[in-house]
Design an enzyme around this catalytic site. Structure first.
Site, PDB file in Angstrom:
ATOM      1  N   ARG A  61      -4.365  13.624  40.290  1.00 60.15           N
ATOM      2  CA  ARG A  61      -5.375  14.055  40.810  1.00 60.15           C
ATOM      3  C   ARG A  61      -5.132  13.380  42.370  1.00 60.15           C
ATOM      4  NH1 ARG A  61      -9.956  12.508  38.066  1.00 60.15           N
ATOM      5  NH2 ARG A  61      -9.996  14.238  36.929  1.00 60.15           N
ATOM      6  N   TYR A  62      -4.852  12.054  42.547  1.00 57.45           N
ATOM      7  CA  TYR A  62      -4.861  11.153  43.660  1.00 57.45           C
ATOM      8  C   TYR A  62      -3.412  11.104  43.879  1.00 57.45           C
ATOM      9  CZ  TYR A  62      -9.275   9.662  41.796  1.00 57.45           C
ATOM     10  OH  TYR A  62     -10.468   9.611  41.206  1.00 57.45           O
ATOM     11  N   ARG A 122      -1.252   7.914  42.517  1.00 58.60           N
ATOM     12  CA  ARG A 122      -0.979   7.495  41.087  1.00 58.60           C
ATOM     13  C   ARG A 122      -1.061   8.632  40.034  1.00 58.60           C
ATOM     14  NH1 ARG A 122      -5.595   6.592  43.727  1.00 58.60           N
ATOM     15  NH2 ARG A 122      -7.663   5.957  42.860  1.00 58.60           N
ATOM     16  N   CYS A 177      -5.599   8.103  18.913  1.00 58.01           N
ATOM     17  CA  CYS A 177      -6.203   6.840  19.175  1.00 58.01           C
ATOM     18  C   CYS A 177      -6.401   6.030  17.989  1.00 58.01           C
ATOM     19  CB  CYS A 177      -7.852   6.940  19.837  1.00 58.01           C
ATOM     20  SG  CYS A 177      -7.646   7.906  21.422  1.00 58.01           S
ATOM     21  N   CYS A 197     -14.096   7.216  19.553  1.00 58.51           N
ATOM     22  CA  CYS A 197     -15.335   6.532  20.071  1.00 58.51           C
ATOM     23  C   CYS A 197     -15.997   7.835  20.212  1.00 58.51           C
ATOM     24  CB  CYS A 197     -15.044   6.205  21.626  1.00 58.51           C
ATOM     25  SG  CYS A 197     -13.841   4.866  21.799  1.00 58.51           S
ATOM     26  N   CYS A 226     -16.417   9.888  23.532  1.00 56.94           N
ATOM     27  CA  CYS A 226     -15.079  10.172  24.519  1.00 56.94           C
ATOM     28  C   CYS A 226     -15.169  11.231  25.223  1.00 56.94           C
ATOM     29  CB  CYS A 226     -13.972  10.263  23.160  1.00 56.94           C
ATOM     30  SG  CYS A 226     -12.439  10.729  24.173  1.00 56.94           S
ATOM     31  N   ARG A 245     -12.745  12.676  26.540  1.00 53.88           N
ATOM     32  CA  ARG A 245     -11.498  13.593  26.279  1.00 53.88           C
ATOM     33  C   ARG A 245     -11.793  13.944  24.767  1.00 53.88           C
ATOM     34  NH1 ARG A 245      -7.407  10.448  29.106  1.00 53.88           N
ATOM     35  NH2 ARG A 245      -7.568  11.078  31.377  1.00 53.88           N
ATOM     36  N   ASP A 293     -19.414  10.541  31.035  1.00 55.52           N
ATOM     37  CA  ASP A 293     -18.866  11.779  31.494  1.00 55.52           C
ATOM     38  C   ASP A 293     -19.814  12.596  30.726  1.00 55.52           C
ATOM     39  OD1 ASP A 293     -17.028  11.085  33.559  1.00 55.52           O
ATOM     40  OD2 ASP A 293     -15.662  10.476  32.005  1.00 55.52           O
ATOM     41  N   ASP A 352     -17.030   9.684  37.646  1.00 56.80           N
ATOM     42  CA  ASP A 352     -16.214  10.601  37.809  1.00 56.80           C
ATOM     43  C   ASP A 352     -16.663  11.932  38.090  1.00 56.80           C
ATOM     44  OD1 ASP A 352     -13.158  11.889  37.866  1.00 56.80           O
ATOM     45  OD2 ASP A 352     -12.834  10.344  36.462  1.00 56.80           O
ATOM     46  N   LYS A 373     -13.219   9.734  41.605  1.00 55.90           N
ATOM     47  CA  LYS A 373     -14.246   8.845  41.360  1.00 55.90           C
ATOM     48  C   LYS A 373     -14.784   8.453  42.431  1.00 55.90           C
ATOM     49  CE  LYS A 373     -11.690   7.075  37.355  1.00 55.90           C
ATOM     50  NZ  LYS A 373     -10.598   7.819  37.200  1.00 55.90           N
TER      51      LYS A 373
END
Ligand SMILES: *Cc1c(COP(=O)(O)O)cnc(C)c1O
Ligand code: SF4
Length: 351
Positions: free
Chosen positions: A93-94, A97, A106, A110, A113, A115, A274, A311, A318
């Site tokens: 996106r940037y 990076r 994982c 969580c 999450c 995602r 999010d 975000d 962000k």
């Protein structure tokens, strides 16, 4: 595996047998786990067994029927990752990076999450997919930093992690490698000499960003794991998600941030939650978050201040949500607010 060895709990029956949910709760957990992955590894089970710790940790790791409720604004791809995925396993996106997602597995899942619609069963990038992802990085000279995330890259074997590090080492324009992980909290025993050697098998700067939301996650085993990383010369950062019922008070945030800094972990971001599906029960309004961050500023060391970050839904990136301390007056001067809320005039210098 030895029958007596502790193992990761992955089903409603496992949780019921371990005494982590009641018979009455089992049906709900079966429904939630039909949609979202569940994993409670032994280190998290140990934390949950401690009655003093249980509420804030249970809420993060034990499924709740509220996960099947949807709230306005929720979206399966809340931060627009899919629109910025030029090849499988890359989110770019940037310009400077890119994210590299070698696995969507994982150590622990969580319940909030971002995602959550992607993590879980989809496994690891195949060797061909990994080659294509690395080719994209090789062919994109603007990429200065590669962020390994997922899923959790530190669930991979030390051998796989070493291979990825060495491949990135060979790409001259990549100068920095950042690893985002919850393994120091969820499976601290994985941070052993082999894994550290794999992380260090590159001459590039390697940073590890640890996801940690509550001081009770900073167990003796987690502290020891982070100490091994720090002693090996790997700087540690922390990412925290602001969560209702977990860390939505200034006292809880203060204890967490002090605990992180005392563990040689620099708080980096405090994330606004999010809009992932079924996470409404975790959401803290932005105004409340800003007030918490402002109160924290007045109470703890500058080392212990994360940047409160949003975000932007849909993929615009962000931005800090930090409270305003500065307001412009008509005469070109500024009013500066101190941590106690008093205003101070600050003149601008004439050109
Ligand atoms: C969050 C994120 C990053 C990292 O952002 P920083 O502000 O550098 O921590 C990079 N790429 C994508 C796509 C992201 O979502
Ligand atoms: S460790 Fe990260 S990617 Fe995995 S479930 Fe938790 S928040 Fe999601």
């Amino acid at each position: 595996m030895n029958d007596l060895a502790p193992r990761t709990l992955t089903t409603a029956d496992d949780l019921a047998r371990a005494g982590l949910i009641t018979e009455d709760e089992r049906g709900d957990v079966v429904r939630v786990t039909a949609r979202y992955a569940l994993a409670v590894p032994p280190a998290v089970h140990d934390l949950l067994r401690n009655a003093e710790y249980a509420p804030a940790l249970r809420r993060q790791f034990i499924p709740s029927p509220q996960e099947l409720e949807s709230s306005p604004g929720e979206n399966a791809d809340p931060i627009g990752d899919h629109a910025h995925a030029p090849v499988k396993g890359i989110v770019h996106r940037y310009p400077d990076r890119a994210l590299l997602l070698p696995t969507l597995t994982c150590a622990v899942y969580c319940r909030f999450c971002f995602r959550r619609e992607d993590v879980g069963s989809q496994g690891v990038l195949s060797p061909a997919e990994m080659d294509a992802a690395l080719d994209y990085i090789r062919a994109t000279p603007a990429i200065w930093e590669v962020i390994l995330t997922g899923g959790d890259p530190l669930v991979l074997s030390a051998r796989r992690i070493g291979e990825i590090m060495r491949a990135l080492d060979d790409i001259p324009h990549v100068q920095v490698i950042r690893v985002h992980t919850r393994v120091p909290v969820a499976m601290p025993e994985r941070i052993d000499a082999g894994l550290i050697a794999a992380l260090k098998s590159t001459g590039k700067a390697v940073y590890v960003a640890v996801h940690c939301n509550h001081a009770d996650e900073i167990s003796p085993a987690m502290r020891a794991a982070c100490g091994r990383l720090s002693d090996a010369g790997i700087p540690l950062l922390a990412q925290t998600v602001l969560l209702r019922g977990v860390n939505d008070s200034v006292e809880t945030l203060e204890t967490l941030m002090r605990g992180l800094v005392a563990t040689r972990i620099k708080p980096y971001y405090l994330h606004q939650l999010d809009y992932a599906p079924g996470t409404g029960h975790f959401r803290v309004p932005v105004e409340e978050g800003r007030a918490l961050v402002k109160a924290l500023r007045g109470r703890v060391s500058g080392l212990a201040q994360p940047t409160y970050i949003l975000d932007i839904p849909g993929g615009a990136g962000k931005v800090p949500l930090t409270s305003g301390y500065v307001s412009a007056a008509d005469d070109g001067s500024f009013a500066i607010e101190d941590p106690s809320g008093n205003l101070h005039a600050y003149p601008t210098r004439a050109e």
